[in-house]
Design a protein around this motif. Sequence first.
Motif, short mmCIF file in Angstrom:
data_model
loop_
_atom_site.label_atom_id
_atom_site.label_comp_id
_atom_site.label_asym_id
_atom_site.label_seq_id
_atom_site.Cartn_x
_atom_site.Cartn_y
_atom_site.Cartn_z
N ARG A 179 20.89 3.97 30.99
CA ARG A 179 19.86 2.59 30.92
C ARG A 179 20.54 1.43 31.21
O ARG A 179 21.36 1.16 30.42
N ARG B 216 20.69 -2.59 32.97
CA ARG B 216 19.95 -3.84 33.38
C ARG B 216 19.99 -4.02 34.84
O ARG B 216 20.86 -3.63 35.74
N ASP B 217 18.67 -4.77 35.38
CA ASP B 217 18.54 -4.67 36.69
C ASP B 217 19.41 -5.92 37.31
O ASP B 217 19.93 -5.86 38.53
N ASP B 218 19.85 -6.98 36.47
CA ASP B 218 20.56 -8.16 36.81
C ASP B 218 22.04 -7.83 37.14
O ASP B 218 22.50 -8.18 37.99
N ASN B 219 22.66 -7.31 36.12
CA ASN B 219 24.14 -7.24 36.14
C ASN B 219 24.58 -5.51 36.22
O ASN B 219 25.70 -5.32 36.48
N GLU C 149 24.68 -3.76 33.61
CA GLU C 149 25.32 -3.39 32.31
C GLU C 149 24.29 -2.22 31.57
O GLU C 149 23.20 -2.24 31.58
N VAL D 169 22.53 -0.38 28.44
CA VAL D 169 21.84 -0.89 27.17
C VAL D 169 21.49 0.05 26.22
O VAL D 169 21.04 1.23 26.66
N ILE E 154 16.21 -1.48 23.22
CA ILE E 154 15.21 -1.45 24.17
C ILE E 154 13.88 -1.53 23.50
O ILE E 154 13.51 -1.04 22.69
#
Length: 341
Positions: free
Chosen positions: A46, A48-51, A53, A55, A60
């Motif tokens: 799981r 993150r879309d931006d970086n 990383e 989760v 969540i």
Amino acid sequence: MRSIWKGEVSFGLVNVPVKVYSATEDHDLRARQVDKKDGVRIRYKRVRDDNGEEVEYSDIAKAYESDDGETVILTKDELASLPVEQNHEIEVTEFVPADQVDPVAFDNAYFLEPASRSNRAYVLMREALESTDRLAICTFTLRNRTRLCALRVYKDVLMLQTLLWPDEIRPAILEGLDKEAKVRPQEVKMAASLIETMAADFEPEKYEDDYQNQLKELIEAKAAGGEAFTVEEREEASDDDGDDEVADLLAALRASVKDRGGKADASDDDDDDEDSDSQKTSSAKKSSSSSAKKTATKKEPAKKAAAKKSTAKKEPAKKSTSKSSSARKSTAKKAPAKKSA
């Protein structure tokens, strides 16, 4: 078994403490995704879309979209605070005839076990449902969802079966049924005869999951270093003529009835013969009448022409007869004159 829910069944002023257990289980073999080169297991993370990383699962939350299109984030604690989630009651709203609930609406099934020291109320409700042949329509909350369900009797046990909501059942709008095909009464009668030859009591123990059995056989054979199914066996299992259309439906039904040891009704043959004979006679009558009309239309001008020819021939004869008659009259007049002289 481990209970998944505990509460009470309430109808009127009667409360029946129960425990809920899952009544079904999946018997499919479990598989995990691996790299086909060396069998190393593949795991999903799981991130993150931006970086990118990873989760943690505990971090969540769920996001919903409001009517205005705004994203709203709800945590597990916020979802658990809903009032409906705090209700541990299976509320009976009405009792309906069992045949009024279509089987397409049935979803998951759960066993109900008496949760009190005395199961008198439990047995009372079971006997009342069985004697009236009715289902108890209920609502209850399970796993953060309000569910519509039917309470019924299954082998001396109260079973709670969830029902699909009306908007979850799709309308049966199928293009293949736009044009209704016509079937003959003989075909319907022969199909009913085939059904009678195949009629039996339902015994689910007779049936097996062929796919799971063959899958187990394949796993054991490959684990032993062999092959479960040969190419010839696979080709025989996949043989199909691809012709779904039946050339003569009635003939196929008759053959099926005979193959099942039944007898085809002779009246069907008579009906077919009578239909064919009547069709032949009607077509013969139509052809004879049409041919008669054609010959009549052809002969009419010939008769008229012959009539004209006969009248044309007789006219001179009439003139000659008139001349002879006038000669006779003149001789008749002259005879007395000779005598007087």
